[in-house]
Motif scaffolding. Structure first.
Motif, mmCIF file in Angstrom:
data_model
loop_
_atom_site.group_PDB
_atom_site.id
_atom_site.type_symbol
_atom_site.label_atom_id
_atom_site.label_comp_id
_atom_site.label_asym_id
_atom_site.label_seq_id
_atom_site.Cartn_x
_atom_site.Cartn_y
_atom_site.Cartn_z
ATOM 1 N N UNK A 144 -2.011 8.970 -14.704
ATOM 2 C CA UNK A 144 -3.112 9.521 -15.492
ATOM 3 C C UNK A 144 -4.442 8.949 -15.017
ATOM 4 N N UNK A 145 -4.440 7.663 -14.660
ATOM 5 C CA UNK A 145 -5.655 7.039 -14.146
ATOM 6 C C UNK A 145 -6.111 7.736 -12.866
ATOM 7 N N UNK A 146 -5.177 7.965 -11.945
ATOM 8 C CA UNK A 146 -5.542 8.636 -10.706
ATOM 9 C C UNK A 146 -6.076 10.034 -10.942
ATOM 10 N N UNK A 147 -5.447 10.754 -11.871
ATOM 11 C CA UNK A 147 -5.883 12.116 -12.194
ATOM 12 C C UNK A 147 -7.291 12.105 -12.786
ATOM 13 N N UNK A 148 -7.534 11.184 -13.710
ATOM 14 C CA UNK A 148 -8.840 11.107 -14.375
ATOM 15 C C UNK A 148 -9.922 10.728 -13.376
ATOM 16 N N UNK A 149 -9.637 9.760 -12.511
ATOM 17 C CA UNK A 149 -10.641 9.327 -11.537
ATOM 18 C C UNK A 149 -11.053 10.480 -10.623
ATOM 19 N N UNK A 150 -10.073 11.214 -10.106
ATOM 20 C CA UNK A 150 -10.405 12.324 -9.216
ATOM 21 C C UNK A 150 -11.102 13.442 -9.970
ATOM 22 N N UNK A 151 -10.680 13.687 -11.220
ATOM 23 C CA UNK A 151 -11.335 14.717 -12.032
ATOM 24 C C UNK A 151 -12.803 14.388 -12.243
ATOM 25 N N UNK A 152 -13.094 13.102 -12.471
ATOM 26 C CA UNK A 152 -14.494 12.682 -12.651
ATOM 27 C C UNK A 152 -15.295 12.908 -11.374
ATOM 28 N N UNK A 153 -14.695 12.586 -10.239
ATOM 29 C CA UNK A 153 -15.379 12.808 -8.960
ATOM 30 C C UNK A 153 -15.667 14.291 -8.769
ATOM 31 N N UNK A 154 -14.655 15.115 -9.026
ATOM 32 C CA UNK A 154 -14.819 16.556 -8.849
ATOM 33 C C UNK A 154 -15.868 17.122 -9.803
ATOM 34 N N UNK A 155 -15.890 16.639 -11.050
ATOM 35 C CA UNK A 155 -16.875 17.120 -12.027
ATOM 36 C C UNK A 155 -18.299 16.833 -11.563
ATOM 37 N N UNK A 156 -18.489 15.695 -10.902
ATOM 38 C CA UNK A 156 -19.826 15.322 -10.438
ATOM 39 C C UNK A 156 -20.221 16.105 -9.190
ATOM 40 N N UNK A 157 -19.236 16.342 -8.305
ATOM 41 C CA UNK A 157 -19.542 16.924 -6.992
ATOM 42 C C UNK A 157 -19.562 18.451 -7.005
ATOM 43 N N UNK A 158 -18.542 19.066 -7.600
ATOM 44 C CA UNK A 158 -18.437 20.523 -7.552
ATOM 45 C C UNK A 158 -19.534 21.172 -8.387
ATOM 46 N N UNK A 159 -20.130 22.246 -7.881
ATOM 47 C CA UNK A 159 -21.215 22.946 -8.586
ATOM 48 C C UNK A 159 -22.551 22.277 -8.421
ATOM 49 N N UNK A 160 -22.608 21.200 -7.649
ATOM 50 C CA UNK A 160 -23.860 20.485 -7.426
ATOM 51 C C UNK A 160 -24.202 20.532 -5.937
ATOM 52 N N UNK A 161 -25.296 19.908 -5.582
ATOM 53 C CA UNK A 161 -25.758 19.938 -4.191
ATOM 54 C C UNK A 161 -24.779 19.262 -3.242
ATOM 55 N N UNK A 162 -23.941 18.407 -3.777
ATOM 56 C CA UNK A 162 -22.976 17.705 -2.933
ATOM 57 C C UNK A 162 -21.708 18.513 -2.692
ATOM 58 N N UNK A 163 -21.626 19.711 -3.256
ATOM 59 C CA UNK A 163 -20.402 20.496 -3.159
ATOM 60 C C UNK A 163 -20.009 20.776 -1.709
ATOM 61 N N UNK A 164 -21.008 20.947 -0.835
ATOM 62 C CA UNK A 164 -20.710 21.230 0.570
ATOM 63 C C UNK A 164 -19.978 20.061 1.241
ATOM 64 N N UNK A 165 -20.082 18.913 0.637
ATOM 65 C CA UNK A 165 -19.461 17.715 1.212
ATOM 66 C C UNK A 165 -18.301 17.210 0.345
#
Length: 317
Positions: free
Chosen positions: A37-58
């Motif tokens: 669950x920790x691994x899932x939450x950590x990656x979900x947080x990263x994706x929430x910050x990156x996807x749909x934002x200027x960093x999405x291309x990376x």
């Protein structure tokens, strides 16, 4: 806090819980579901910050770097565990039965086990983060180098170089002749029925003396082919030192003897001439067989000549 292991059977627990309970650490240890669950939450947080934002291309680089960092942590812990096991092995070698040595040994084992558990725990976090990344992006993370062990929810990923080394290790293990090698040379003329009977008598005697024996020979025609047939019937390992005539010419049979002796045989058997009716008075004995017998005698290796049926299966020489 978990109860002390003496109050329950670890066999009643899931695999990871049983391993952590065996550490007898009074502090609680996260369970496998909690780590995933920790691994899932950590990656979900990263994706929430990156996807749909200027960093999405990376996003691919950022997410794979994140999972790769967890993988690097697993590798670091595995190296620490290797060193801890080496330390444990040293304690075992130096163990003198004293109370102090026993305490040190137990502590070394506990330390090695604890590092193993930490590596396994971080693997759960890494695998869950990689799975969440795959679910969200359709991309599959894989390490640039190193090996990833397969668990219940992830496929094993094996570094090609590590796989090749493992293949070579298996090949070498399969080629190990063991500690009881019996070397045999025979004249090419020794293919009469009496030769076969006496060769089989001698090999049966050797097999009784060394049940785990391997039979080493050159595979030449005559008596050695009879011996090869015996080994195949008995399920005895064969080691072939084939003469390299292209490289050594007429010296090839003697160079093959050098290979046979390099196997450090426990016994050498030789049949220098046929025992059948074709045997001629004064006929020269087979030189390579005589040479092998001489090498065995000079090195103190037990050497036996195969003799006619009126005598023992083979006599020392």
């Amino acid at each position: 806090m978990r109860p002390h292991p003496t109050f329950f059977k670890t066999a009643d627990l899931d695999g990871f819980d049983a391993i952590t309970a065996a550490l007898e650490d009074p502090r609680p240890h996260p369970t496998e579901p909690a780590l995933r669950q920790l691994g899932h939450v950590l990656m979900t947080e990263v994706l929430d910050v990156v996807l749909g934002a200027a960093l999405e291309d990376h996003a691919v680089t950022i997410c794979e770097t994140f999972v790769g960092g967890l993988h690097a942590g697993v590798q670091r812990l595995e190296r620490e565990a290797d060193r801890a096991r080496e330390d444990l092995a040293q304690h075992l070698r130096d163990f003198d039965g004293s109370e102090v040595a026993d305490v040190d040994l137990q502590e070394a084992k506990r330390r090695a086990d604890a590092i193993d558990v930490a590596a396994r725990a971080l693997e759960f976090v890494r695998d869950a983060a990689a799975a969440a990344y795959a679910d969200a992006t359709g991309e599959t993370w894989s390490p640039w180098r190193g090996t990833v062990r397969g668990g219940t929810r992830s496929a094993a990923q094996i570094d090609a170089q590590a796989a090749l080394r493992a293949v070579e290790d298996r090949k070498r293990a399969g080629a190990d002749p063991g500690d009881a090698v019996v070397a045999f040379r025979a004249s090419p003329r020794s293919d009469a029925p009496e030769d076969a009977r006496r060769i089989f008598d001698a090999l049966n005697w050797a097999h009784k003396e060394w049940p785990d024996m391997s039979l080493a020979l050159t595979g030449a025609k005559g008596g050695e082919r009879l011996a090869k047939r015996w080994a195949q019937q008995k399920g005895v390992r064969l080691v072939l030192a084939k003469p390299d005539f292209a490289r050594f010419g007429r010296a090839a049979p003697f160079r093959a003897n050098d290979q046979l002796m390099a196997l450090q045989p426990v016994c050498v058997l030789v049949l220098t001439e046929t025992l059948g009716r074709a045997r001629e008075a004064g006929a020269p004995e087979f030189g390579p067989a005589l040479n092998l017998a001489e090498q065995a005698r000079s090195r103190g290796v037990s050497c036996h000549r195969i003799t006619p049926r009126t005598e023992a299966p083979c006599e020392a020489s």
